[in-house]
Design a protein around this motif. Sequence first.
Motif, PDB file in Angstrom:
ATOM      1  N   UNK A 203      14.100   6.374 -97.613  1.00  0.00           N
ATOM      2  CA  UNK A 203      14.536   5.251 -96.969  1.00  0.00           C
ATOM      3  C   UNK A 203      16.264   4.420 -97.494  1.00  0.00           C
ATOM      4  N   UNK A 204      16.003   2.982 -97.489  1.00  0.00           N
ATOM      5  CA  UNK A 204      17.514   2.327 -97.129  1.00  0.00           C
ATOM      6  C   UNK A 204      18.545   3.073 -96.969  1.00  0.00           C
ATOM      7  N   UNK A 284      13.378  -0.999 -99.087  1.00  0.00           N
ATOM      8  CA  UNK A 284      14.326  -0.846 -98.030  1.00  0.00           C
ATOM      9  C   UNK A 284      14.868  -2.092 -98.561  1.00  0.00           C
ATOM     10  N   UNK A 285      15.908  -2.711 -97.672  1.00  0.00           N
ATOM     11  CA  UNK A 285      16.517  -3.739 -98.136  1.00  0.00           C
ATOM     12  C   UNK A 285      16.299  -4.204 -97.614  1.00  0.00           C
ATOM     13  N   UNK A 286      16.210  -6.129 -98.304  1.00  0.00           N
ATOM     14  CA  UNK A 286      15.111  -7.067 -97.420  1.00  0.00           C
ATOM     15  C   UNK A 286      16.570  -7.664 -96.163  1.00  0.00           C
ATOM     16  N   UNK A 287      15.651  -8.314 -95.642  1.00  0.00           N
ATOM     17  CA  UNK A 287      16.008  -9.033 -94.490  1.00  0.00           C
ATOM     18  C   UNK A 287      17.334  -9.340 -94.160  1.00  0.00           C
ATOM     19  N   UNK A 418      25.941   3.353 -86.523  1.00  0.00           N
ATOM     20  CA  UNK A 418      25.620   2.749 -85.093  1.00  0.00           C
ATOM     21  C   UNK A 418      25.061   2.386 -84.845  1.00  0.00           C
ATOM     22  N   UNK A 419      23.785   2.705 -85.671  1.00  0.00           N
ATOM     23  CA  UNK A 419      22.123   1.856 -85.741  1.00  0.00           C
ATOM     24  C   UNK A 419      22.715   0.587 -86.323  1.00  0.00           C
ATOM     25  N   UNK A 420      23.506   0.012 -87.506  1.00  0.00           N
ATOM     26  CA  UNK A 420      22.906  -0.517 -88.279  1.00  0.00           C
ATOM     27  C   UNK A 420      24.088  -1.948 -86.985  1.00  0.00           C
ATOM     28  N   UNK A 446      14.263  -3.554 -91.159  1.00  0.00           N
ATOM     29  CA  UNK A 446      13.004  -4.408 -92.409  1.00  0.00           C
ATOM     30  C   UNK A 446      14.250  -5.428 -92.456  1.00  0.00           C
ATOM     31  N   UNK A 447      15.746  -4.883 -93.089  1.00  0.00           N
ATOM     32  CA  UNK A 447      16.589  -5.420 -93.086  1.00  0.00           C
ATOM     33  C   UNK A 447      16.907  -6.064 -91.822  1.00  0.00           C
TER      34      UNK A 447
END
Length: 654
Positions: A203-204, A284-287, A418-420, A446-447
């Motif tokens: 995760x994250x 995972x990290x917040x929005x 790339x996904x991010x 989540x982000x």
Amino acid sequence: MNIKQILFFVVAVLLFSMETFAQRQFNLSSPDGRVTVKVEVGDDIKWSASLDGKPVILPGSVSMAVNKDILGKKPVLLSQSRRQINNRITVDVPRKNKTEQDLCNELLLQFKNNYSLIFRAYNEGAAYRFETKYKNEVLVENEDVNLSFNPGSQVFFPEEESIISHYERSYIDTALASLSLGRFCSLPVLVTSGGVRVLVTEADLFDYPNLFLSATAGNSLAAKFPPVLLQADPGKRPDRDEKIVKEADYIARTSGTRTFPWRVFTITDDDRKLAESDMVFKLSRPVAINDTKWIKPGKVAWDWWNANNIYGVDFEAGLNTATYKYYIDFAAKYGLEYIILDEGWSKTTTDLTAPNPDINLEELISYGKSKGVGVILWMLWKPLDQNMEKHLDQFVKWGAKGIKVDFMQRADQYMVNYYERVARECAKRQLLVDFHGAFKPSGLHRAYPNVMSYEGLKGAENNKWGKLITPDHNLTLPFIRMVAGAMDYTPGAMINANKVSFRDIFDNPMSMGTRCHQFAMYVVYESPLQMLADNPTHYYKEPESTEFISKMPVTWDETRVLDAKVSDYILVARRKGAKWYAGAMTDWTPRTLTLDCSFLPPGNYKIEMMQDGVNAGRNGNDYKKVVQKITNGSKLVLNLAAGGGWAGIIEKAD
């Protein structure tokens, strides 16, 4: 005692204290006390986990090679701290629950040389990760993840043939020790150790490669990572493939001050809890975006699986405006929010600014808007990568509502980034994202809640060319792949076959199992962008089935897994507003399950349910619709045929 003796004594005590401190052990228990993590700090750092005092994950070392230094070898412990985390998270696009309770106990161990290890113990499992605080950029040469399990452990092993992968694997159910040295798998992977399930994933995951796990010819698994890619040449299909020419001797070049991905372990002796777990989301990290109100999940009419084989119309079906207006009309009739234009909408797969001349894209999008139906555009990852902002701006100008990105098939650091980048740039333009040909979810959703779904599994499209998408396979997914996040499985087949009658027909595909097996997927399988994969003409000819599917939500306020066994069967109840929805699926073994309605509040209810017909075992299309009154004291007997299913919609009675 003279001064010399006193000094000698003091030094001896200090050395003894330092040695004792260096050999310290730490225990960390979950809030309910069932899961215990033990951390041993000596010449290296080892950790293990138990459930109710029973060892599940045996001691294994962890380390990270950074700038030629190995963090975790000869560690010098500086401090330790503990805290309990107890937060309620409101989920922007809820796949399981509208709110998630993030409840755990945490241990932070800080070491000399600017690094820490963080461990968490949840009621549902455990997790750990590294954190570093270096001023400058670092090279991560490797990270050791060594997982040892009890003798005789079993594994559902999603074996990979190459590190270049779409993550579309079958789960090999075998003894862990039977896997020869070097065989490796992608994540998630499910191990049964001492009768306890251990789901391993991460995760994250940001600015870092995906974790794979290699067999050791024993009851253990070890980390494997794709290196940083330095040079690639076009492959056999240069619009989507790459031939790796040169790789680095490190797995990431990244910031020296950061947290690294969580290594996540869902630990349970109850298969229901495994299917309910949402640790990846919570860890995972917040929005990361300010405005999420524009994000609109929904159901989608999809063209590619059914090969645009509509019929009974007065125009030639295919990749043309008339065909897609037909899809839009179908979506509008049944309240579907979107259609997808898959491969073929653009003139070429490499030029995303020039539509297929047989498709008037702007007219089509305008037509969809007039009917309340949005258009999502499919594309290959490489052309999008080469000019992302220009292409996305063009899609917005046309009026598209989202993109479906395909054929990534890599899991290295560049591809993770790339996904991010896709998620971030699409969020800026209020575009939804569906990652197909993708690795598994690892927290990006989540982000960036505009990331609706991921493939990263062997889904229904494989029915077009093979016989691997069996009910048995379908019953592994809720317990393994879906624990990581939403699944773009693409359900909804209207031609349903048993073992004997199934045929893989590319242009007119069918599914294994019964019609009700497909109905149940709309409750059991999680995807905020859920497909109706079959031919709209078939759906028109089956209005009772289509009306039932069209009533299914794609996000949920509450989820309860009522009965389950990995790879065998599952019974799930989910709430959306005041209504409840229930779904049951079985493998090739006919089963009788019981829906205990005690999860309902007091009152009188009506249930509309689709159940396998008397002859469903012979003809998968056979089903029966039943409507009856129930209360929270009712117990419904569900008779599932081989490869069968059941689904119900429950609402307050008038």
